[in-house]
Write a protein that holds these residues in place. Structure first.
Motif, PDB file in Angstrom:
ATOM      1  N   ASP A   1       0.684  -1.336   0.014  1.00 59.71           N
ATOM      2  CA  ASP A   1      -0.121   0.060  -0.101  1.00 59.71           C
ATOM      3  C   ASP A   1       0.712   1.521   0.058  1.00 59.71           C
ATOM      4  O   ASP A   1       0.380   2.214  -0.677  1.00 59.71           O
ATOM      5  N   GLY A   2       1.959   1.429   0.873  1.00 60.95           N
ATOM      6  CA  GLY A   2       2.789   2.444   0.936  1.00 60.95           C
ATOM      7  C   GLY A   2       3.493   2.794  -0.358  1.00 60.95           C
ATOM      8  O   GLY A   2       4.179   3.878  -0.557  1.00 60.95           O
TER       9      GLY A   2
ATOM     10  N   LYS B   1       3.519   3.028  -3.931  1.00 62.22           N
ATOM     11  CA  LYS B   1       3.350   4.103  -4.837  1.00 62.22           C
ATOM     12  C   LYS B   1       3.209   5.353  -4.075  1.00 62.22           C
ATOM     13  O   LYS B   1       3.605   6.679  -4.817  1.00 62.22           O
ATOM     14  N   LYS B   2       2.716   5.344  -2.885  1.00 63.95           N
ATOM     15  CA  LYS B   2       2.338   6.565  -1.984  1.00 63.95           C
ATOM     16  C   LYS B   2       3.927   7.287  -1.860  1.00 63.95           C
ATOM     17  O   LYS B   2       4.090   8.513  -1.892  1.00 63.95           O
TER      18      LYS B   2
ATOM     19  N   LYS C   1       5.366   8.668  -5.214  1.00 67.90           N
ATOM     20  CA  LYS C   1       4.705  10.099  -5.372  1.00 67.90           C
ATOM     21  C   LYS C   1       5.236  11.064  -4.618  1.00 67.90           C
ATOM     22  O   LYS C   1       5.535  12.118  -4.911  1.00 67.90           O
ATOM     23  N   GLN C   2       5.539  10.722  -3.122  1.00 67.74           N
ATOM     24  CA  GLN C   2       6.211  11.966  -2.489  1.00 67.74           C
ATOM     25  C   GLN C   2       7.393  12.188  -2.712  1.00 67.74           C
ATOM     26  O   GLN C   2       7.745  13.360  -2.895  1.00 67.74           O
TER      27      GLN C   2
ATOM     28  N   GLU D   1       6.711  15.774  -4.005  1.00 65.88           N
ATOM     29  CA  GLU D   1       6.437  16.795  -3.028  1.00 65.88           C
ATOM     30  C   GLU D   1       7.543  17.854  -2.829  1.00 65.88           C
ATOM     31  O   GLU D   1       8.686  17.721  -3.104  1.00 65.88           O
TER      32      GLU D   1
ATOM     33  N   HIS E   1       6.171  14.603   6.470  1.00 67.49           N
ATOM     34  CA  HIS E   1       5.433  13.324   6.491  1.00 67.49           C
ATOM     35  C   HIS E   1       6.371  12.524   7.344  1.00 67.49           C
ATOM     36  O   HIS E   1       5.844  11.526   8.156  1.00 67.49           O
TER      37      HIS E   1
END
Length: 327
Positions: free
Chosen positions: A164-165, A167-168, A171-172, A176, A184
């Motif tokens: 779950d983490g 791709k997140k 992206k960060q 970001e 974060h």
């Protein structure tokens, strides 16, 4: 069925697993073994030496999230260390390092595992079986059917549904601002225990190391060196401009891609890059005139990524000019 595979089927069906009265037998070892099998299949693991890598940790978490239906904590260090009780798994400590254990003779932490363990060795015969597709599939199914009866049907989803983490985090790192990314990390530090936070940093560092060379087309941004190999060997490093230990910043603008020799020179202040992306060589450098000399790059404009938002941060480069560059 050969005697060799029969032997390992017996061993895999009788793993020594910890027991908790409320939770039952621990699923950690079979999850780790399935992660290793999948990375052998993907050719991420290419020998019987099993190193502690972000890819292995990510695969462990991915399989755990899909297959484990108990409330056990997905602590990666536990199975990597305790698998040493299995006859096919041999831990190798780093030179002059001692593996620190708790009073209950468990590994102290993920950080301690990384610091003290060089790698684990699988029996060569087991590794060879796992490189043979039909035999690998037999052993893989042994683990799934023995230890995950309630979630066997989920196993086909692995690979389709990443951790779950993952791709997140990508992206960060890619998109970001530094301040948002640092916030974060502060939030994670406040919400995770020490081991979970160390694992998170390890994964993020691994994704940074993969992403930076990729956006620079696997080329050194100073020399232009680009080497491809069918052996999955990476010859370009991801270099933090401001070290992560100081910046807590894994975002793309705090990174550049460098060949190993220029990475070392950059970290030691023998070269720098101005905020206008021009290379400077330290006046402290004295060298003979060869194709390997640093001075040939003095005044050269670096190669830049395709997106302006990924360009090296002028503020980070200015910090390196001031704090690291030898003048």
């Amino acid at each position: 069925m050969t005697e060799a595979i029969s032997k390992y089927i017996r061993l895999l069906e009788n793993l020594n697993r910890g027991y908790n009265k409320g939770l039952g037998r621990a699923p950690h070892k079979p999850v780790l073994l399935l992660a290793i099998i999948r990375l052998i299949q993907q050719k991420e693991i290419t020998s019987n030496r099993i190193f502690i890598t972000p890819e292995l940790l990510l695969e462990f978490k991915n399989i755990w999230n899909i297959m484990v239906d108990t409330d056990h904590i997905p602590n990666f260090a536990l199975p990597f260390f305790h698998m040493r009780s299995e006859p096919f798994w041999h831990l190798v400590a780093k030179p002059s390092m001692q593996i620190k254990v708790t009073k209950s003779k468990s590994i102290k932490s993920f950080k301690n595992l990384k610091e003290s363990v060089a790698f684990a060795e699988l029996d060569k015969n087991l590794y060879l079986l796992l490189t043979d597709t039909p035999k690998r599939q037999i052993l893989e199914q042994v683990l799934v059917q023995k230890y995950f009866k309630n979630s066997m049907s989920n196993y086909s989803k692995i690979g389709l549904k990443p951790y779950d983490g993952h791709k997140k985090i990508e992206k960060q790192i890619l998109n970001e601002a530094k301040e948002e990314y640092q916030q974060h990390l502060k939030d994670l530090r406040a919400s995770l225990d020490d081991d979970e936070y160390e694992e998170e940093l390890f994964i993020r560092g691994g994704l940074f190391k993969k992403t930076i060379p990729k956006i620079y087309n696997y080329s050194c941004c100073i020399s232009g060196m680009r080497i491809e190999s069918s052996q999955n060997a990476q010859m370009i490093d991801a270099c933090h401009i401001i070290p992560f230990s100081i910046s807590n910043d894994d975002t793309i603008p705090n990174g550049i891609s460098l060949s190993p020799n220029l990475h070392r020179a950059f970290d030691r202040g023998l070269i720098t890059i101005n905020p206008d992306y021009v290379v400077r060589i330290s006046p402290t450098v004295s060298e003979n005139d060869t194709v390997f000399s640093l001075s040939q790059f003095n005044g050269r404009q670096i190669i830049l990524p395709s997106k302006a938002s990924w360009f090296p941060s002028p503020e980070s480069l200015q910090w390196h000019n001031k704090e690291v560059f030898a003048i």
